[in-house]
Scaffold this motif. Structure first.
Motif, PDB file in Angstrom:
ATOM      1  N   LEU A 116       0.837  -1.193   0.000  1.00 43.45           N
ATOM      2  CA  LEU A 116       0.000   0.000   0.000  1.00 43.45           C
ATOM      3  C   LEU A 116       0.878   1.250   0.000  1.00 43.45           C
ATOM      4  N   VAL A 117       0.693   2.081  -1.006  1.00 43.04           N
ATOM      5  CA  VAL A 117       1.370   3.377  -1.073  1.00 43.04           C
ATOM      6  C   VAL A 117       0.411   4.375  -0.442  1.00 43.04           C
ATOM      7  N   PRO A 118       0.808   5.049   0.657  1.00 44.09           N
ATOM      8  CA  PRO A 118      -0.105   5.957   1.358  1.00 44.09           C
ATOM      9  C   PRO A 118      -0.615   7.086   0.465  1.00 44.09           C
ATOM     10  N   GLU A 119      -1.868   7.457   0.687  1.00 42.73           N
ATOM     11  CA  GLU A 119      -2.508   8.501  -0.120  1.00 42.73           C
ATOM     12  C   GLU A 119      -1.810   9.852   0.038  1.00 42.73           C
ATOM     13  N   LYS A 120      -1.255  10.125   1.218  1.00 33.50           N
ATOM     14  CA  LYS A 120      -0.628  11.433   1.458  1.00 33.50           C
ATOM     15  C   LYS A 120       0.614  11.657   0.588  1.00 33.50           C
ATOM     16  N   ARG A 121       1.213  10.585   0.055  1.00 28.61           N
ATOM     17  CA  ARG A 121       2.392  10.733  -0.801  1.00 28.61           C
ATOM     18  C   ARG A 121       2.031  11.006  -2.250  1.00 28.61           C
ATOM     19  N   LEU A 122       0.759  10.812  -2.598  1.00 31.04           N
ATOM     20  CA  LEU A 122       0.336  10.930  -3.991  1.00 31.04           C
ATOM     21  C   LEU A 122      -0.538  12.165  -4.192  1.00 31.04           C
ATOM     22  N   LEU A 123      -0.092  13.060  -5.027  1.00 32.05           N
ATOM     23  CA  LEU A 123      -0.909  14.210  -5.406  1.00 32.05           C
ATOM     24  C   LEU A 123      -1.746  13.824  -6.625  1.00 32.05           C
ATOM     25  N   ASP A 124      -2.831  14.531  -6.831  1.00 32.04           N
ATOM     26  CA  ASP A 124      -3.667  14.265  -7.994  1.00 32.04           C
ATOM     27  C   ASP A 124      -2.880  14.543  -9.268  1.00 32.04           C
ATOM     28  N   GLY A 125      -3.100  13.711 -10.269  1.00 26.70           N
ATOM     29  CA  GLY A 125      -2.432  13.891 -11.546  1.00 26.70           C
ATOM     30  C   GLY A 125      -1.879  12.581 -12.074  1.00 26.70           C
ATOM     31  N   ARG A 126      -1.068  12.686 -13.097  1.00 23.92           N
ATOM     32  CA  ARG A 126      -0.505  11.507 -13.756  1.00 23.92           C
ATOM     33  C   ARG A 126       0.757  11.029 -13.046  1.00 23.92           C
ATOM     34  N   TRP A 127       0.843   9.727 -12.867  1.00 25.35           N
ATOM     35  CA  TRP A 127       2.017   9.072 -12.292  1.00 25.35           C
ATOM     36  C   TRP A 127       2.400   7.894 -13.185  1.00 25.35           C
ATOM     37  N   ASN A 128       3.686   7.638 -13.308  1.00 22.86           N
ATOM     38  CA  ASN A 128       4.176   6.426 -13.939  1.00 22.86           C
ATOM     39  C   ASN A 128       4.681   5.540 -12.813  1.00 22.86           C
ATOM     40  N   ILE A 129       4.193   4.311 -12.770  1.00 26.72           N
ATOM     41  CA  ILE A 129       4.604   3.387 -11.719  1.00 26.72           C
ATOM     42  C   ILE A 129       5.454   2.293 -12.351  1.00 26.72           C
ATOM     43  N   ILE A 130       6.600   2.018 -11.723  1.00 28.14           N
ATOM     44  CA  ILE A 130       7.504   0.967 -12.174  1.00 28.14           C
ATOM     45  C   ILE A 130       7.766   0.056 -10.987  1.00 28.14           C
ATOM     46  N   VAL A 131       7.358  -1.199 -11.113  1.00 29.44           N
ATOM     47  CA  VAL A 131       7.580  -2.183 -10.053  1.00 29.44           C
ATOM     48  C   VAL A 131       8.629  -3.161 -10.569  1.00 29.44           C
ATOM     49  N   SER A 132       9.787  -3.118  -9.957  1.00 31.73           N
ATOM     50  CA  SER A 132      10.884  -4.009 -10.308  1.00 31.73           C
ATOM     51  C   SER A 132      11.050  -4.985  -9.158  1.00 31.73           C
ATOM     52  N   TRP A 133      10.811  -6.270  -9.400  1.00 28.60           N
ATOM     53  CA  TRP A 133      10.828  -7.228  -8.315  1.00 28.60           C
ATOM     54  C   TRP A 133      11.467  -8.536  -8.732  1.00 28.60           C
ATOM     55  N   ASN A 134      11.866  -9.294  -7.717  1.00 24.85           N
ATOM     56  CA  ASN A 134      12.568 -10.549  -7.916  1.00 24.85           C
ATOM     57  C   ASN A 134      11.888 -11.601  -7.055  1.00 24.85           C
ATOM     58  N   TYR A 135      11.663 -12.766  -7.640  1.00 25.60           N
ATOM     59  CA  TYR A 135      11.076 -13.889  -6.905  1.00 25.60           C
ATOM     60  C   TYR A 135      11.793 -15.156  -7.353  1.00 25.60           C
ATOM     61  N   LYS A 136      12.411 -15.839  -6.416  1.00 29.60           N
ATOM     62  CA  LYS A 136      13.174 -17.073  -6.686  1.00 29.60           C
ATOM     63  C   LYS A 136      14.211 -16.841  -7.789  1.00 29.60           C
ATOM     64  N   ASN A 137      15.005 -15.788  -7.625  1.00 33.13           N
ATOM     65  CA  ASN A 137      16.095 -15.424  -8.535  1.00 33.13           C
ATOM     66  C   ASN A 137      15.653 -15.180  -9.982  1.00 33.13           C
ATOM     67  N   LYS A 138      14.427 -14.770 -10.167  1.00 36.34           N
ATOM     68  CA  LYS A 138      13.930 -14.407 -11.484  1.00 36.34           C
ATOM     69  C   LYS A 138      13.398 -12.985 -11.408  1.00 36.34           C
ATOM     70  N   ASP A 139      13.864 -12.130 -12.317  1.00 39.74           N
ATOM     71  CA  ASP A 139      13.480 -10.721 -12.312  1.00 39.74           C
ATOM     72  C   ASP A 139      12.187 -10.501 -13.087  1.00 39.74           C
ATOM     73  N   TYR A 140      11.378  -9.584 -12.550  1.00 42.75           N
ATOM     74  CA  TYR A 140      10.119  -9.200 -13.178  1.00 42.75           C
ATOM     75  C   TYR A 140      10.034  -7.680 -13.184  1.00 42.75           C
ATOM     76  N   LEU A 141       9.328  -7.145 -14.163  1.00 40.70           N
ATOM     77  CA  LEU A 141       9.167  -5.695 -14.270  1.00 40.70           C
ATOM     78  C   LEU A 141       7.747  -5.388 -14.736  1.00 40.70           C
ATOM     79  N   PHE A 142       7.121  -4.441 -14.051  1.00 34.41           N
ATOM     80  CA  PHE A 142       5.762  -4.014 -14.374  1.00 34.41           C
ATOM     81  C   PHE A 142       5.774  -2.499 -14.494  1.00 34.41           C
TER      82      PHE A 142
END
Length: 148
Positions: A116-142
């Protein structure tokens, strides 16, 4: 000195060229007109691009990919339910195209299947979200563009 059409045209051209030169110098030296690049280290990022392509391909092959939901508490980033949450490592980067100072990064450390990303950190408008994560030594990107 006689003032005729030729003299008037020359004065107008010189005045116009002076105005354009003034605007170019003002816009390029004044700090109030800041031009943010997408990234400061463009060429270093370009070399890592193939790894990003591979990670995005890994994420697209998943049966269930990450989903992003707007809730009253903030932005909920839900990971695949068949993954064990404690083994998911990585980071979430929220990029605001209109203002570099609003960009921030959150490390992924979860006990549930969502972050959960708290609402107080996000202002109204456009955001680009990049989730870079690793699970069992395999990289994923969203990557996704959202309007909050």
């Amino acid at each position: 000195m006689k003032f005729n059409w030729g003299t008037g045209i020359v004065i107008a051209i010189v005045a116009f060229m002076g105005f354009i030169l003034y605007m170019v110098i003002t816009m390029s030296t004044d700090k109030t007109y800041s031009y943010d690049l997408v990234t400061e280290k463009y060429y270093q990022q370009e070399l890592k691009y193939q790894n990003e392509i591979d990670a995005e391909e890994n994420a697209s092959k998943l049966d269930e990919n990450i989903s992003v939901l707007k809730t009253k508490d903030g932005l909920q980033i839900k990971f695949p339910s068949n993954f064990f949450p404690k083994k998911i490592k990585g980071k979430v980067f929220l990029y605001r195209p209109s203002n570099k100072q609003l960009d921030f990064e959150i490390p992924i450390s979860i006990s549930n299947t969502y972050l959960l990303v708290p609402e107080k950190r996000l202002l109204d408008g456009r955001w680009n979200i990049i989730v870079s994560w690793n699970y069992k030594n395999k990289d994923y990107l969203f990557k996704k563009e959202i309007v909050y």
